[in-house]
Design a protein around this motif. Structure first.
Motif, PDB file in Angstrom:
ATOM      1  N   VAL A   1       0.950  -1.217   0.276  1.00  0.00           N
ATOM      2  CA  VAL A   1      -0.052   0.022  -0.373  1.00  0.00           C
ATOM      3  C   VAL A   1       0.828   1.049   0.071  1.00  0.00           C
ATOM      4  CG1 VAL A   1      -1.614   1.072   1.341  1.00  0.00           C
ATOM      5  CG2 VAL A   1      -2.095  -1.272   1.462  1.00  0.00           C
ATOM      6  N   ALA A   2       1.772   1.639   0.579  1.00  0.00           N
ATOM      7  CA  ALA A   2       2.937   2.628   0.502  1.00  0.00           C
ATOM      8  C   ALA A   2       3.553   2.332  -0.864  1.00  0.00           C
ATOM      9  CB  ALA A   2       3.578   2.323   1.958  1.00  0.00           C
ATOM     10  N   LEU A   3       4.147   1.504  -1.362  1.00  0.00           N
ATOM     11  CA  LEU A   3       4.889   1.901  -1.973  1.00  0.00           C
ATOM     12  C   LEU A   3       3.901   2.236  -3.405  1.00  0.00           C
ATOM     13  CD1 LEU A   3       7.302  -1.258  -1.853  1.00  0.00           C
ATOM     14  CD2 LEU A   3       7.675   1.072  -2.137  1.00  0.00           C
ATOM     15  N   PHE A   4       2.713   1.085  -3.828  1.00  0.00           N
ATOM     16  CA  PHE A   4       1.947   1.257  -4.769  1.00  0.00           C
ATOM     17  C   PHE A   4       1.084   1.891  -5.154  1.00  0.00           C
ATOM     18  CE2 PHE A   4       4.283  -2.475  -5.109  1.00  0.00           C
ATOM     19  CZ  PHE A   4       5.817  -2.301  -6.384  1.00  0.00           C
ATOM     20  N   LEU A   5      -0.165   2.211  -3.793  1.00  0.00           N
ATOM     21  CA  LEU A   5      -0.971   3.062  -4.245  1.00  0.00           C
ATOM     22  C   LEU A   5      -0.526   4.579  -3.555  1.00  0.00           C
ATOM     23  CD1 LEU A   5      -4.048   2.572  -4.532  1.00  0.00           C
ATOM     24  CD2 LEU A   5      -4.311   1.949  -1.580  1.00  0.00           C
ATOM     25  N   LEU A   6       0.349   4.686  -2.350  1.00  0.00           N
ATOM     26  CA  LEU A   6       0.645   5.995  -2.066  1.00  0.00           C
ATOM     27  C   LEU A   6       1.745   6.497  -2.232  1.00  0.00           C
ATOM     28  CD1 LEU A   6      -0.466   5.543   1.986  1.00  0.00           C
ATOM     29  CD2 LEU A   6      -1.453   6.466   0.422  1.00  0.00           C
ATOM     30  N   GLY A   7       2.510   5.365  -3.310  1.00  0.00           N
ATOM     31  CA  GLY A   7       3.299   6.149  -3.639  1.00  0.00           C
ATOM     32  C   GLY A   7       4.792   6.668  -2.628  1.00  0.00           C
ATOM     33  N   PHE A   8       5.220   6.612  -1.785  1.00  0.00           N
ATOM     34  CA  PHE A   8       6.452   6.164  -0.678  1.00  0.00           C
ATOM     35  C   PHE A   8       7.244   5.714  -1.562  1.00  0.00           C
ATOM     36  CE2 PHE A   8       3.208   8.310   1.442  1.00  0.00           C
ATOM     37  CZ  PHE A   8       3.828   9.349   2.778  1.00  0.00           C
ATOM     38  N   SER A   9       8.739   6.100  -1.364  1.00  0.00           N
ATOM     39  CA  SER A   9       9.885   4.966  -1.548  1.00  0.00           C
ATOM     40  C   SER A   9      10.083   4.632  -0.090  1.00  0.00           C
ATOM     41  CB  SER A   9      11.526   6.289  -1.787  1.00  0.00           C
ATOM     42  OG  SER A   9      10.337   6.595  -2.960  1.00  0.00           O
ATOM     43  N   LEU A  10      10.397   3.275   0.139  1.00  0.00           N
ATOM     44  CA  LEU A  10      11.098   2.114   1.406  1.00  0.00           C
ATOM     45  C   LEU A  10      12.463   1.896   1.437  1.00  0.00           C
ATOM     46  CD1 LEU A  10       7.506   0.444   1.681  1.00  0.00           C
ATOM     47  CD2 LEU A  10       8.165   2.383   3.763  1.00  0.00           C
ATOM     48  N   PRO A  11      12.974   1.866   2.540  1.00  0.00           N
ATOM     49  CA  PRO A  11      14.354   1.004   2.485  1.00  0.00           C
ATOM     50  C   PRO A  11      14.276  -0.550   2.357  1.00  0.00           C
ATOM     51  CG  PRO A  11      13.809   2.459   4.331  1.00  0.00           C
ATOM     52  CD  PRO A  11      12.919   1.918   3.661  1.00  0.00           C
ATOM     53  N   LYS A  12      15.225  -1.222   1.046  1.00  0.00           N
ATOM     54  CA  LYS A  12      15.207  -1.786   0.706  1.00  0.00           C
ATOM     55  C   LYS A  12      15.039  -2.939   1.405  1.00  0.00           C
ATOM     56  CE  LYS A  12      18.035  -4.921  -2.651  1.00  0.00           C
ATOM     57  NZ  LYS A  12      18.934  -5.369  -3.820  1.00  0.00           N
ATOM     58  N   SER A  13      16.476  -2.392   2.176  1.00  0.00           N
ATOM     59  CA  SER A  13      15.933  -3.665   3.841  1.00  0.00           C
ATOM     60  C   SER A  13      14.668  -3.926   4.644  1.00  0.00           C
ATOM     61  CB  SER A  13      17.145  -3.107   4.179  1.00  0.00           C
ATOM     62  OG  SER A  13      16.676  -1.859   4.774  1.00  0.00           O
ATOM     63  N   THR A  14      14.096  -2.752   4.107  1.00  0.00           N
ATOM     64  CA  THR A  14      12.741  -2.638   5.169  1.00  0.00           C
ATOM     65  C   THR A  14      11.663  -3.851   4.287  1.00  0.00           C
ATOM     66  OG1 THR A  14      12.292  -1.103   6.045  1.00  0.00           O
ATOM     67  CG2 THR A  14      10.525  -1.675   5.537  1.00  0.00           C
TER      68      THR A  14
END
Length: 147
Positions: A80-93
């Motif tokens: 949801v954070a990535l593909f709906l809201l468009g936020f970048s996240l750490p690879k490790s997370t």
């Protein structure tokens, strides 16, 4: 080492399996945002305002959720954070929280859905938006509801 079954040989089938196992559905997204199923009965996409440059990530989005199925809930919240809201996240997370971990991160990068940030290579940037919809489809044996 792979989470994918022998029938899930190509990337599209693997992506579908990850989305399904993470419950990335219309109802799953409503659950993340605390929308009661009976209050919103639409089957179409949920449109939300995506992240804009400089906006800060709401850490609470990755916290809480379904205690009964933490792995699925953690994966859903990342998607949801990535593909709906468009936020970048750490690879490790993502490797720690997505269903399939490193295999799924590699799949999403191979499909061009995530790319490393030029400034911080551990930060993965989503290049697509996904809107889960609950739809009726025709299958070989008749109708089937899918999410």
């Amino acid at each position: 080492d792979s989470i994918f079954s022998s029938s899930e040989k190509n990337d599209a089938q693997q992506l579908r399996a990850v989305l399904h196992r993470s419950e990335f559905t219309n109802n799953g997204v409503k659950r993340v945002f605390g929308i009661a199923r009976e209050k919103f009965t639409g089957c179409g996409p949920l449109f939300v305002q995506p992240a804009i440059s400089g906006s800060s990530f709401p850490d609470t989005l990755l916290q809480g959720g379904d205690a009964e199925n933490q792995e699925t809930d953690a994966s859903l919240r990342c998607l949801v954070a990535l593909f709906l809201l468009g936020f970048s996240l750490p690879k490790s997370t993502l490797e720690a929280r997505l269903v399939g971990g490193k295999s799924t991160v590699a799949l999403l990068q191979r499909l061009g859905m995530l790319h490393p940030c030029e400034i911080d290579p551990d930060l993965l940037i989503p290049y697509v938006q996904l809107f889960p919809m609950d739809v009726n489809v025709l299958e070989e044996g008749g109708e089937k509801d899918i999410e």
